[in-house]
Design a protein around this motif. Structure first.
Motif, short mmCIF file in Angstrom:
data_model
loop_
_atom_site.label_atom_id
_atom_site.label_comp_id
_atom_site.label_asym_id
_atom_site.label_seq_id
_atom_site.Cartn_x
_atom_site.Cartn_y
_atom_site.Cartn_z
N SER A 113 -2.41 4.24 4.56
CA SER A 113 -2.44 3.01 5.36
C SER A 113 -2.98 3.25 6.77
O SER A 113 -3.64 2.38 7.33
CB SER A 113 -1.04 2.40 5.46
N GLY A 153 -5.80 -0.63 3.53
CA GLY A 153 -6.23 -1.41 2.39
C GLY A 153 -6.19 -2.91 2.61
O GLY A 153 -6.66 -3.68 1.77
N GLN A 186 0.85 -1.18 0.00
CA GLN A 186 0.00 0.00 0.00
C GLN A 186 0.88 1.23 0.00
O GLN A 186 1.95 1.25 0.63
CB GLN A 186 -0.93 0.03 1.22
N ALA A 194 2.14 4.04 -6.39
CA ALA A 194 1.47 2.74 -6.34
C ALA A 194 1.37 2.14 -7.74
O ALA A 194 1.60 0.94 -7.94
CB ALA A 194 0.08 2.89 -5.72
N VAL A 245 -2.29 -1.40 -3.35
CA VAL A 245 -3.42 -0.51 -3.05
C VAL A 245 -2.89 0.91 -2.89
O VAL A 245 -1.88 1.13 -2.24
CB VAL A 245 -4.13 -0.95 -1.76
#
Length: 608
Positions: free
Chosen positions: A233, A238, A205, A212, A229
């Motif tokens: 966080s 995610g 994430q 990403a 993702v």
């Protein structure tokens, strides 16, 4: 997007196979050398086509590879869009990737929450990207572009050192394991070779949507089973409820806006609510939440996290539970190794504390010895709990290492020292014609800019130069979202806050942060260090509209550019001296502590 790629002096030197000094000589000696079409006086940009024509005309050998052509075309869009275009190039290459991906599907499916991609490359550039992939292979082509992107934004993108990343994965990963990185950046830890062997599955994430997407493309092109993702966080986990075999993490340090107010009652804080100023302890507990019982976590931490008073209670709870197993000092950071306790498991009585700043190769043998209960680098947990729970490796190093550590600290202290400029003392002050900053602005020698009034610098994928960065001389540490009115920072810009003034050496794609004023000079007539020095001398109150001081009234002598540069060099040396004093202050405290310890226990002795 501009269709005329640009190159800087370093690019020209690389293409022609010469040093930068040769390019400077060409510019001075040849009146027909191409004139800059962009950039700044300190970092001019030239038309690639014009440079190629000039090199051919003078019989200079050069080679512009297809990869360089693609890269220069991507750069032509400007720093603010460069990451997005690199991500889009990755999507294009993954679509032509002919090997089967264990994950099934392309980057669009792997990078959840990432921005729509694929529409930002014009037809000509898209064709060049495809051609690059066909010529060198999609993976090699994309890694070339990613390498150039990281070089161009080295001060804004925090990238874990390759050797440290590989070490972290080796310490906690096993063949076929599921590995999670909740702050994966551009994928450095997830791409560490040991993490990809024998069918490993990786999860990641990243707050930045662009990063990403880049990570997802890099994994797809390696045929790695992955799920990436995009999102925060801390605030928007995610992978809620999911536990991996191992977690690796290099989280953002000193991020005050990590979500303290919103997350006060979060169930992840099993070992205590992280203080507002200790976001790294929030990341530690977030990582432990996502690892299976007996699973391992390797997380990089700022050295101060091992001793700060605010985090004492959480450190103690981690030790009592047997979750924190090792603190290892590395160059620039500490590595914490943790193990999620299993129900009914007896916690260990000792923790591994190791200083590996001089030699990373000692970490794996020391960790293995600790796991096998034969280490001589451990500290009793009961002793730590009885004290300040200070796990700083330097404090607990073996006594026979004190002398070596003192000698090394002394060498670093002496190397960090700087000397003041050699200034002539005058019996009477010079009586020079003067002007004001306001007059220079009216004459067009200086233009001023400020950030949008409601701009935030605590989230997004655009790097931001903040007031703290100007004060410390550090790289841009803030992040914001793309919006109207952003002010890109360029080399040679003078940036000022309430308490500090600094000349930007490398803009690196950052934008101006809140509460800062940017002064851009006409470098043909005004030296930026000259201006910055007089602004600092005026007291540092450099925000227009201050009730106590109007910066536009700052007085400067009217001097030739040559004379300005002499002043500017002296001002620059004073700024370097200030940074050196700040660094030597920190090193000096270490030197004093080691000297006291060494003299007291007999490992150091006064020179005869």
């Amino acid at each position: 997007m501009s269709h005329d790629p640009t190159v800087n002096a370093g690019d020209i030197a690389r293409l022609a196979g010469v040093g930068r000094a040769a390019v400077s000589n060409w510019r001075r000696r040849h009146d027909d050398f191409p004139q800059p079409i962009g950039g700044t006086a300190n970092q001019p940009l030239f038309s690639l086509r014009q440079v190629e024509s000039w090199l051919r005309r003078y019989g200079k050998s050069y080679q512009v590879s297809l990869g360089d052509r693609v890269w220069q075309r991507l750069k032509a869009a400007g720093d603010l869009r460069l990451g997005e275009l690199v991500a889009q190039a990755g999507v294009l290459l993954t679509r032509s990737f002919d090997a089967e991906s264990p994950a099934g599907g392309g980057v669009g499916e792997l990078a959840e929450g990432a921005p729509p991609v694929g529409g930002g490359l014009d037809d000509e550039l898209a064709e060049l990207v495809r051609e690059l992939g066909e010529q060198h292979g999609a993976l090699t082509a994309y890694e070339f572009l990613c390498e150039r992107y990281l070089e161009a934004h080295s001060r804004q993108l925090s990238v874990t050192r390759d050797d440290v990343a590989a070490l972290m994965v080796r310490l906690v990963g096993e063949p076929g394991a599921t590995v999670l990185d909740p702050a994966c950046g551009v994928g450095t830890l997830l791409l560490a070779p040991a993490g990809l062997e024998q069918g490993a599955r990786v999860l990641g994430q990243e707050l930045s949507e662009t990063s990403a997407a880049i990570t997802a493309s890099r994994l797809v092109l390696r045929g790695v089973a992955a799920r990436i993702v995009a999102g925060d966080s801390m605030r928007n986990d995610g992978f809620a409820g999911e536990r991996a075999d191992a977690v690796v993490c290099d989280p953002p340090f000193n991020e005050r806006a990590w979500g303290y107010e919103e997350l006060t009652g979060d169930p992840r804080w099993e070992y205590g609510l992280p203080p507002r100023g200790e976001p790294e302890l929030a990341w530690v507990q977030h990582c432990l939440t996502h690892v299976k019982p007996r699973g391992l976590v390797a997380i990089l931490m700022p050295p101060a996290a091992a001793s700060r008073k605010a985090g004492r209670r959480i450190r103690a709870n981690l030790l009592r539970a047997g979750a924190l197993r090792a603190v290892v000092a590395l160059p620039g950071s500490d590595l914490w190794l943790l193990r999620r306790p299993a129900a009914g498991e007896r916690p260990p009585s000792e923790v591994l504390i190791l200083d590996a700043t001089a030699d990373l190769s000692m970490v794996e043998p020391a960790w293995q010895a600790y796991l096998e209960d034969r280490s001589d680098q451990t500290v009793r947990i009961i002793d730590l709990l009885a004290d300040e729970v200070d796990m700083t490796p330097a404090r607990h190093q073996r006594r026979d290492d004190v002398g070596r550590a003192f000698a090394e600290a002394r060498d670093r202290f002496l190397a960090a020292a700087a000397v003041p400029p050699d200034l002539k003392v005058l019996e009477q002050p010079l009586d020079q014609p003067a002007t004001t900053l306001g007059d220079l602005i009216k004459e067009g020698l200086v233009t001023t800019s400020q950030a949008p009034p409601k701009m935030a610098a605590d989230g997004g994928d655009v790097p931001v130069l903040t007031s703290d960065d100007v004060l410390s001389g550090g790289a841009p540490s803030g992040l914001t979202t793309m919006q109207q009115g952003l002010v890109p920072v360029q080399p040679g810009d003078v940036v000022a806050s309430y308490s500090a003034v600094r000349v930007v050496e490398d803009g690196g794609g950052a934008v101006l942060g809140p509460h800062l004023t940017l002064y851009r000079v006409d470098a043909r007539r005004l030296d930026p260090d000259f201006l910055a020095g007089f602004l600092r001398a005026a007291g540092g109150r450099v925000t227009t509209g201050s009730s106590r001081f109007d910066v536009r009234r700052t007085r400067l002598p009217r001097l030739s550019l040559k004379e300005q540069k002499a002043y500017g060099e002296a001002f620059r040396q004073l700024a370097v001296l200030e940074d050196a004093i700040r660094e030597t202050s920190t090193l000096g405290q270490t030197l004093i502590r080691l000297g006291l310890d060494g003299l007291a226990d007999g490992h150091l002795h006064p020179q005869s």
